[in-house]
Write an enzyme that holds these catalytic residues in place. Structure first.
Site, PDB file in Angstrom:
ATOM      1  N   SER A 142       0.856  -1.206   0.000  1.00 20.84           N
ATOM      2  CA  SER A 142       0.000   0.000   0.000  1.00 20.84           C
ATOM      3  C   SER A 142       0.877   1.235   0.000  1.00 20.84           C
ATOM      4  O   SER A 142       2.013   1.214   0.502  1.00 20.84           O
ATOM      5  CB  SER A 142      -0.881   0.024   1.256  1.00 20.84           C
ATOM      6  OG  SER A 142      -1.509   1.293   1.372  1.00 20.84           O
ATOM      7  N   TYR A 155      -1.323  -0.478  10.640  1.00 20.58           N
ATOM      8  CA  TYR A 155      -1.505  -0.858   9.230  1.00 20.58           C
ATOM      9  C   TYR A 155      -0.306  -0.400   8.385  1.00 20.58           C
ATOM     10  O   TYR A 155       0.227  -1.184   7.580  1.00 20.58           O
ATOM     11  CB  TYR A 155      -2.812  -0.272   8.692  1.00 20.58           C
ATOM     12  CG  TYR A 155      -3.057  -0.557   7.222  1.00 20.58           C
ATOM     13  CD1 TYR A 155      -3.088  -1.866   6.730  1.00 20.58           C
ATOM     14  CD2 TYR A 155      -3.256   0.484   6.311  1.00 20.58           C
ATOM     15  CE1 TYR A 155      -3.302  -2.125   5.376  1.00 20.58           C
ATOM     16  CE2 TYR A 155      -3.477   0.229   4.961  1.00 20.58           C
ATOM     17  CZ  TYR A 155      -3.502  -1.072   4.500  1.00 20.58           C
ATOM     18  OH  TYR A 155      -3.714  -1.326   3.162  1.00 20.58           O
TER      19      TYR A 155
END
Ligand code: NAP
Length: 239
Positions: A142, A155
């Site tokens: 990501s 995350y």
């Protein structure tokens, strides 16, 4: 024109929805036989499989919780039973949750890391047992691995770990003709980002990006096809 992945077999983890579902469709469209892995959304996974078969492709849905090491082993052995071999692994299954540091718990940390990092590593380890003379692994990381937005420390750390794993394993596995690369999307409109309220940031994100729009799953999948195919034969360890 010859298809790019004719005769290849791929496992896409977390392919019942979102980015994974799109990658599964695109790989199948290029001739790969595809294992559509899901954790709980059986109907969604079967829908993806049905669409692929309707378009003339080959696919099967296999349930496995990628946070569970035994499930991972079952996923790969069932894939081998179904399609006879393995050439491509797309480590897509992942979870995200915005959470301020005060609310971080051991459970939260493990929920994210057991899937996004340990699950990805164990799936990769399992794939090595099945790859024959070569293999390609595509990790879905990501943009947060480097952007590291507020309220996303766990995350972001999990995806930074994915980037480090990609680079380290590229060096380790290159001599065995196994390539490993990652794709690091920005905000993509998926079932996950919709249900978790990320779409409320849509305008702000769009304003800050050159193309003035967020991504769709089909914007990501062609890059996965390229990295899975022989067209990227001299590319490894890249993001
Ligand atoms: P999504 O819409 O939430 O879909 C998640 C998929 O992963 C579903 O198919 C789900 O299956 C599966 N999954 C969840 N937990 C699993 C588990 N324990 N074992 C196996 N499968 C599991 O997600 P998405 O937005 O497409 O994101 C996919 C990947 O892209 C993730 O790694 C995410 O971090 C990354 N990413 C997303 C964005 C974005 O903006 N969407 C941006 C950058 C990176 P079930 O429904 O059966 O649980």
């Amino acid at each position: 024109m010859a298809k790019k992945l004719e005769g290849k077999v791929a496992i896409v983890t977390g392919a019942s929805k979102g980015i994974g579902a799109s990658i599964a469709r695109f790989l199948a469209n290029e001739g790969a036989s595809v294992v559509v892995n899901y954790a709980s959304s059986k109907e969604d996974a079967e829908k993806v499989v049905a669409e692929i078969i309707r378009s003339g492709g080959k696919a099967v849905a296999i349930q496995a919780n990628v946070s569970n090491p035994l499930d991972i082993q079952t996923l790969f052995s069932k894939a081998k039973q179904t399609f006879g071999k393995l050439d491509i692994l797309v480590n897509n299954a992942g979870i995200y949750e915005n959470i301020p540091v005060e609310n971080i718990t051991t459970e939260h940390f493990h929920k994210i890391f057991d899937l996004n990092v340990l699950g990805l590593l164990l799936a990769t380890k399992e794939a090595l047992k099945y790859f024959e003379s070569s293999g390609s692994i595509v990790n879905i990381s990501s943009i947060v691995s480097t952007l590291a937005p507020a309220n996303a420390s766990v995350y972001s750390a999990s995806k930074a770990a994915v980037d480090a794993i990609t680079k380290s394993l590229a060096k380790e596995l290159g001599p065995r003709k196994i390539r490993i690369n990652s794709i690091n999307p920005g905000l993509v409109e998926t079932e996950g980002t919709q249900s978790k309220g990320y779409m409320q940031h849509r305008e702000h994100v769009e304003e800050s990006t050159p193309l003035k729009r967020i991504g769709q799953p089909d914007d990501i999948a062609p890059a996965a096809v390229f990295l899975a195919s022989d067209e990227s034969d001299w590319i490894t360890g890249e993001t």
